[in-house]
Design a protein around this motif. Sequence first.
Motif, PDB file in Angstrom:
ATOM      1  N   TYR A 116      78.590 -51.727  23.420  1.00 11.31           N
ATOM      2  CA  TYR A 116      77.448 -50.821  24.144  1.00 11.31           C
ATOM      3  C   TYR A 116      76.541 -51.651  25.056  1.00 11.31           C
ATOM      4  CZ  TYR A 116      78.190 -48.446  19.697  1.00 11.31           C
ATOM      5  OH  TYR A 116      78.708 -47.700  18.675  1.00 11.31           O
ATOM      6  N   ASP A 117      76.879 -51.357  26.396  1.00 10.21           N
ATOM      7  CA  ASP A 117      76.092 -52.240  27.513  1.00 10.21           C
ATOM      8  C   ASP A 117      74.650 -51.922  27.548  1.00 10.21           C
ATOM      9  OD1 ASP A 117      75.595 -53.709  29.704  1.00 10.21           O
ATOM     10  OD2 ASP A 117      76.633 -52.453  31.194  1.00 10.21           O
ATOM     11  N   ALA A 118      73.952 -52.929  27.097  1.00  9.74           N
ATOM     12  CA  ALA A 118      72.296 -52.758  27.071  1.00  9.74           C
ATOM     13  C   ALA A 118      71.844 -53.934  28.119  1.00  9.74           C
ATOM     14  CB  ALA A 118      71.864 -53.109  25.593  1.00  9.74           C
ATOM     15  N   ILE A 119      70.476 -53.804  28.295  1.00  5.82           N
ATOM     16  CA  ILE A 119      69.826 -54.651  29.115  1.00  5.82           C
ATOM     17  C   ILE A 119      69.834 -56.045  28.697  1.00  5.82           C
ATOM     18  CG2 ILE A 119      67.563 -55.371  30.262  1.00  5.82           C
ATOM     19  CD1 ILE A 119      66.883 -52.584  29.911  1.00  5.82           C
ATOM     20  N   ASP A 120      70.606 -56.902  29.484  1.00  4.50           N
ATOM     21  CA  ASP A 120      70.787 -58.558  29.476  1.00  4.50           C
ATOM     22  C   ASP A 120      71.715 -58.836  28.072  1.00  4.50           C
ATOM     23  OD1 ASP A 120      69.333 -58.970  31.731  1.00  4.50           O
ATOM     24  OD2 ASP A 120      67.282 -59.040  30.633  1.00  4.50           O
ATOM     25  N   GLN A 121      72.157 -57.758  27.411  1.00  2.85           N
ATOM     26  CA  GLN A 121      72.934 -58.369  26.393  1.00  2.85           C
ATOM     27  C   GLN A 121      74.235 -57.036  25.795  1.00  2.85           C
ATOM     28  OE1 GLN A 121      70.293 -59.526  23.364  1.00  2.85           O
ATOM     29  NE2 GLN A 121      70.388 -57.560  22.225  1.00  2.85           N
ATOM     30  N   LEU A 122      74.830 -57.456  25.281  1.00  2.65           N
ATOM     31  CA  LEU A 122      75.570 -56.428  24.779  1.00  2.65           C
ATOM     32  C   LEU A 122      75.412 -56.269  23.273  1.00  2.65           C
ATOM     33  CD1 LEU A 122      79.122 -57.688  26.269  1.00  2.65           C
ATOM     34  CD2 LEU A 122      77.581 -56.044  27.087  1.00  2.65           C
ATOM     35  N   SER A 123      75.494 -54.877  22.632  1.00  3.03           N
ATOM     36  CA  SER A 123      75.519 -54.647  21.365  1.00  3.03           C
ATOM     37  C   SER A 123      76.975 -54.066  20.797  1.00  3.03           C
ATOM     38  CB  SER A 123      74.565 -53.657  20.971  1.00  3.03           C
ATOM     39  OG  SER A 123      73.298 -53.747  21.424  1.00  3.03           O
ATOM     40  N   THR A 124      77.167 -54.553  19.539  1.00  8.19           N
ATOM     41  CA  THR A 124      78.604 -54.414  19.354  1.00  8.19           C
ATOM     42  C   THR A 124      78.861 -54.042  17.891  1.00  8.19           C
ATOM     43  OG1 THR A 124      78.878 -56.360  18.415  1.00  8.19           O
ATOM     44  CG2 THR A 124      79.277 -56.297  20.721  1.00  8.19           C
ATOM     45  N   MET A 125      79.941 -53.262  17.592  1.00  6.85           N
ATOM     46  CA  MET A 125      80.204 -52.678  16.408  1.00  6.85           C
ATOM     47  C   MET A 125      81.594 -52.936  16.009  1.00  6.85           C
ATOM     48  SD  MET A 125      78.852 -50.933  13.478  1.00  6.85           S
ATOM     49  CE  MET A 125      77.541 -50.158  13.866  1.00  6.85           C
ATOM     50  N   LEU A 126      81.885 -53.550  14.999  1.00 10.83           N
ATOM     51  CA  LEU A 126      83.446 -53.807  14.761  1.00 10.83           C
ATOM     52  C   LEU A 126      83.960 -52.951  13.567  1.00 10.83           C
ATOM     53  CD1 LEU A 126      85.813 -55.676  15.501  1.00 10.83           C
ATOM     54  CD2 LEU A 126      84.943 -57.123  13.533  1.00 10.83           C
ATOM     55  N   HIS A 127      85.008 -52.237  13.677  1.00 11.74           N
ATOM     56  CA  HIS A 127      85.474 -51.455  12.869  1.00 11.74           C
ATOM     57  C   HIS A 127      86.643 -51.922  12.134  1.00 11.74           C
ATOM     58  CE1 HIS A 127      82.518 -48.243  13.910  1.00 11.74           C
ATOM     59  NE2 HIS A 127      82.958 -48.450  15.205  1.00 11.74           N
ATOM     60  N   ILE A 128      86.591 -52.196  10.752  1.00  9.26           N
ATOM     61  CA  ILE A 128      87.751 -52.770  10.349  1.00  9.26           C
ATOM     62  C   ILE A 128      88.509 -51.736   9.336  1.00  9.26           C
ATOM     63  CG2 ILE A 128      88.548 -54.477   8.504  1.00  9.26           C
ATOM     64  CD1 ILE A 128      85.959 -56.205   9.466  1.00  9.26           C
ATOM     65  N   PRO A 129      89.620 -51.546   9.586  1.00  5.93           N
ATOM     66  CA  PRO A 129      90.349 -50.313   8.711  1.00  5.93           C
ATOM     67  C   PRO A 129      90.598 -50.754   7.475  1.00  5.93           C
ATOM     68  CG  PRO A 129      92.049 -51.550  10.298  1.00  5.93           C
ATOM     69  CD  PRO A 129      90.643 -52.404  10.577  1.00  5.93           C
ATOM     70  N   ALA A 130      90.633 -49.739   6.642  1.00  2.00           N
ATOM     71  CA  ALA A 130      91.006 -49.943   5.232  1.00  2.00           C
ATOM     72  C   ALA A 130      92.356 -50.792   5.108  1.00  2.00           C
ATOM     73  CB  ALA A 130      91.411 -48.487   4.640  1.00  2.00           C
ATOM     74  N   ASN A 131      92.487 -51.578   4.006  1.00  3.82           N
ATOM     75  CA  ASN A 131      93.884 -52.372   3.903  1.00  3.82           C
ATOM     76  C   ASN A 131      94.235 -53.066   5.138  1.00  3.82           C
ATOM     77  OD1 ASN A 131      94.468 -51.246   1.204  1.00  3.82           O
ATOM     78  ND2 ASN A 131      94.961 -49.323   2.217  1.00  3.82           N
ATOM     79  N   VAL A 132      93.063 -53.934   5.846  1.00  4.42           N
ATOM     80  CA  VAL A 132      93.250 -54.510   6.907  1.00  4.42           C
ATOM     81  C   VAL A 132      94.312 -55.508   6.567  1.00  4.42           C
ATOM     82  CG1 VAL A 132      91.389 -55.991   6.447  1.00  4.42           C
ATOM     83  CG2 VAL A 132      92.295 -55.576   8.910  1.00  4.42           C
ATOM     84  N   LYS A 133      95.074 -56.189   7.557  1.00  7.44           N
ATOM     85  CA  LYS A 133      96.135 -57.390   7.259  1.00  7.44           C
ATOM     86  C   LYS A 133      95.241 -58.323   7.980  1.00  7.44           C
ATOM     87  CE  LYS A 133      99.309 -54.852   6.168  1.00  7.44           C
ATOM     88  NZ  LYS A 133      99.074 -53.752   5.331  1.00  7.44           N
ATOM     89  N   PRO A 134      95.498 -59.720   7.426  1.00  9.36           N
ATOM     90  CA  PRO A 134      94.967 -61.051   7.887  1.00  9.36           C
ATOM     91  C   PRO A 134      95.440 -61.331   9.395  1.00  9.36           C
ATOM     92  CG  PRO A 134      96.641 -61.248   6.077  1.00  9.36           C
ATOM     93  CD  PRO A 134      96.386 -59.799   6.082  1.00  9.36           C
TER      94      PRO A 134
END
Length: 147
Positions: A116-134
């Motif tokens: 999310y492009d915000a003033i002077d910085q970025l906000s982020t959200m990481l979505h890790i799926p079920a049974n993620v692989k390394p």
Amino acid sequence: MRKYFLLGAVALLATTSANATTDYAEVTAKATIEVAGTFECDDIDYGTIVVKQGNEQISIGTADGCNDVNDTWDLISASCTSVSPKCTHIEAHNSGTDYNIELSNANGDKIDLEVYDAIDQLSTMLHIPANVKPGDYTSSFTLTRTY
């Protein structure tokens, strides 16, 4: 007689196409070119994330201090090195643009990152799926600001 009839028919067809109407249109072509300046942003780095084997989907965001938003209890730890990077640019403002980026590892496994492009910085959200692989998941994208 037949011969003259066929010649007459051919002559009639020839004169018909000679009297055909021609239409035309004038077309205007235009291109506006702008040259973009540059600004710098820190890299987004979630660091090392450890999840339980057979994990459910996990979402980690900047708003909650790098905790599991879904409360699945499958997140063991996350170092979250730089998940809300700062950007330098000519004029501080919020472009209101959201980016959905797909990160992948060497095996082609994928996870999703919302930015999310915000003033002077970025906000982020990481979505890790079920049974993620390394693996090391990476990607890059172009962030734009219009003012």
